[in-house]
Design a protein around this motif. Structure first.
Motif, PDB file in Angstrom:
ATOM      1  N   ASP A  20      -7.954  -1.333   0.214  1.00  0.00           N
ATOM      2  CA  ASP A  20      -6.641  -1.097  -0.394  1.00  0.00           C
ATOM      3  C   ASP A  20      -6.655   0.182  -1.229  1.00  0.00           C
ATOM      4  O   ASP A  20      -5.711   0.980  -1.186  1.00  0.00           O
ATOM      5  CB  ASP A  20      -6.222  -2.282  -1.278  1.00  0.00           C
ATOM      6  N   THR A  70      -0.278  -0.578 -14.093  1.00  0.00           N
ATOM      7  CA  THR A  70      -0.035  -1.898 -13.510  1.00  0.00           C
ATOM      8  C   THR A  70      -0.957  -2.938 -14.123  1.00  0.00           C
ATOM      9  O   THR A  70      -0.518  -4.033 -14.465  1.00  0.00           O
ATOM     10  CB  THR A  70      -0.212  -1.854 -11.979  1.00  0.00           C
ATOM     11  N   MET A 107       4.795   5.608  -7.240  1.00  0.00           N
ATOM     12  CA  MET A 107       4.158   4.427  -6.686  1.00  0.00           C
ATOM     13  C   MET A 107       4.834   3.189  -7.276  1.00  0.00           C
ATOM     14  O   MET A 107       4.998   3.084  -8.484  1.00  0.00           O
ATOM     15  CB  MET A 107       2.673   4.455  -7.048  1.00  0.00           C
ATOM     16  N   LYS A 108       5.228   2.263  -6.416  1.00  0.00           N
ATOM     17  CA  LYS A 108       5.931   1.061  -6.862  1.00  0.00           C
ATOM     18  C   LYS A 108       4.950   0.054  -7.448  1.00  0.00           C
ATOM     19  O   LYS A 108       3.882  -0.200  -6.890  1.00  0.00           O
ATOM     20  CB  LYS A 108       6.685   0.419  -5.703  1.00  0.00           C
ATOM     21  N   THR A 165      -3.466  -7.009   6.428  1.00  0.00           N
ATOM     22  CA  THR A 165      -3.331  -5.555   6.340  1.00  0.00           C
ATOM     23  C   THR A 165      -3.892  -4.940   7.609  1.00  0.00           C
ATOM     24  O   THR A 165      -4.782  -5.498   8.246  1.00  0.00           O
ATOM     25  CB  THR A 165      -4.094  -4.958   5.124  1.00  0.00           C
ATOM     26  N   ALA A 200       5.338  -3.160  -7.641  1.00  0.00           N
ATOM     27  CA  ALA A 200       5.217  -4.330  -6.760  1.00  0.00           C
ATOM     28  C   ALA A 200       4.169  -4.090  -5.674  1.00  0.00           C
ATOM     29  O   ALA A 200       3.409  -4.989  -5.321  1.00  0.00           O
ATOM     30  CB  ALA A 200       6.564  -4.667  -6.137  1.00  0.00           C
ATOM     31  N   THR A 201       4.114  -2.872  -5.159  1.00  0.00           N
ATOM     32  CA  THR A 201       3.121  -2.534  -4.139  1.00  0.00           C
ATOM     33  C   THR A 201       1.716  -2.659  -4.722  1.00  0.00           C
ATOM     34  O   THR A 201       0.831  -3.244  -4.102  1.00  0.00           O
ATOM     35  CB  THR A 201       3.337  -1.101  -3.618  1.00  0.00           C
ATOM     36  N   LEU A 202       1.537  -2.123  -5.912  1.00  0.00           N
ATOM     37  CA  LEU A 202       0.223  -2.186  -6.553  1.00  0.00           C
ATOM     38  C   LEU A 202      -0.142  -3.625  -6.915  1.00  0.00           C
ATOM     39  O   LEU A 202      -1.273  -4.046  -6.713  1.00  0.00           O
ATOM     40  CB  LEU A 202       0.190  -1.302  -7.798  1.00  0.00           C
ATOM     41  N   GLN A 203       0.819  -4.373  -7.439  1.00  0.00           N
ATOM     42  CA  GLN A 203       0.540  -5.762  -7.808  1.00  0.00           C
ATOM     43  C   GLN A 203       0.095  -6.582  -6.604  1.00  0.00           C
ATOM     44  O   GLN A 203      -0.760  -7.448  -6.729  1.00  0.00           O
ATOM     45  CB  GLN A 203       1.773  -6.410  -8.436  1.00  0.00           C
ATOM     46  N   SER A 204       0.661  -6.292  -5.443  1.00  0.00           N
ATOM     47  CA  SER A 204       0.294  -7.050  -4.247  1.00  0.00           C
ATOM     48  C   SER A 204      -1.131  -6.740  -3.789  1.00  0.00           C
ATOM     49  O   SER A 204      -1.693  -7.449  -2.973  1.00  0.00           O
ATOM     50  CB  SER A 204       1.277  -6.756  -3.112  1.00  0.00           C
ATOM     51  N   LYS A 205      -1.721  -5.682  -4.324  1.00  0.00           N
ATOM     52  CA  LYS A 205      -3.078  -5.298  -3.946  1.00  0.00           C
ATOM     53  C   LYS A 205      -4.099  -5.682  -5.024  1.00  0.00           C
ATOM     54  O   LYS A 205      -5.265  -5.332  -4.930  1.00  0.00           O
ATOM     55  CB  LYS A 205      -3.139  -3.796  -3.669  1.00  0.00           C
ATOM     56  N   LEU A 239      -4.495   3.656  -0.715  1.00  0.00           N
ATOM     57  CA  LEU A 239      -3.686   4.269  -1.774  1.00  0.00           C
ATOM     58  C   LEU A 239      -4.097   5.719  -2.028  1.00  0.00           C
ATOM     59  O   LEU A 239      -3.249   6.580  -2.246  1.00  0.00           O
ATOM     60  CB  LEU A 239      -3.805   3.461  -3.068  1.00  0.00           C
TER      61      LEU A 239
END
Length: 170
Positions: free
Chosen positions: A23, A110, A1-2, A68, A4-9, A27
């Motif tokens: 969100d 994260t 899991m990236k 989203t 950046a993807t988690l941070q954006s959520k 996931l």
């Protein structure tokens, strides 16, 4: 899991870092309804500082900022639940799939990274403020002297440019 993807959520609401139910459901690869039902079956594990429901106004403000696919299907009058870091950690106790476990580990890492970055950023800002205060005073004197010299230089130029009156020496 990236990361950046988690941070954006991860959003900031009520001065808390939170993740929204839709969100998290995305996931965990489960429907939002299933996630919320699992939480409702285990309400004792989720005190108000672990989870809270957004107000209609908060949700309206967020909807204009978030784009989203899952929110388009959501009933506008039903606002999402926001999970704090502790709420997300508690989800790991009620969702036992391998995906949920791996996602929770990534989310916790994260949150730790964000907290570490915030602390480092705070230290940097404090040091910068100390330096600015220290050197602004010293440079203030220099700026004052430069302005005085520039004003005197301009005065001298004006004096030279003036048309002389009176007798000229020969």
């Amino acid at each position: 899991m990236k990361v950046a993807t988690l941070q954006s959520k991860i959003y900031e609401i009520h001065n808390l870092k939170v993740m929204l139910d839709f969100d998290l459901a995305e996931l965990y690869e489960i429907p939002t309804k299933a996630l919320n039902q699992a939480v409702k079956r285990n309400l004792k594990r989720f005190p108000s500082d672990f989870i809270f429901q957004l107000t209609i106004e908060e949700w309206a403000n967020m909807r204009s900022q978030i784009v989203t696919a899952s929110q388009e299907k959501r009933n506008i009058k039903t606002t999402p639940y926001a999970f704090t870091e502790q709420g997300v950690a508690m989800l790991s106790g009620i969702l036992n799939s391998d995906i949920a476990i791996n996602v929770n580990i990534a989310i916790m890492r994260t949150f730790v990274m964000i907290r570490k970055h915030a602390i480092e950023h705070k230290d940097f800002n404090e040091k910068l403020n100390v330096l600015e205060t220290k050197y602004d005073k010293k440079f203030g004197d220099i700026y004052e002297a430069l302005n005085y010299l520039l004003q005197n230089e301009e005065t001298e130029k004006k004096q030279k440019e003036r048309k002389q009156i009176g007798f000229k020496k020969q």
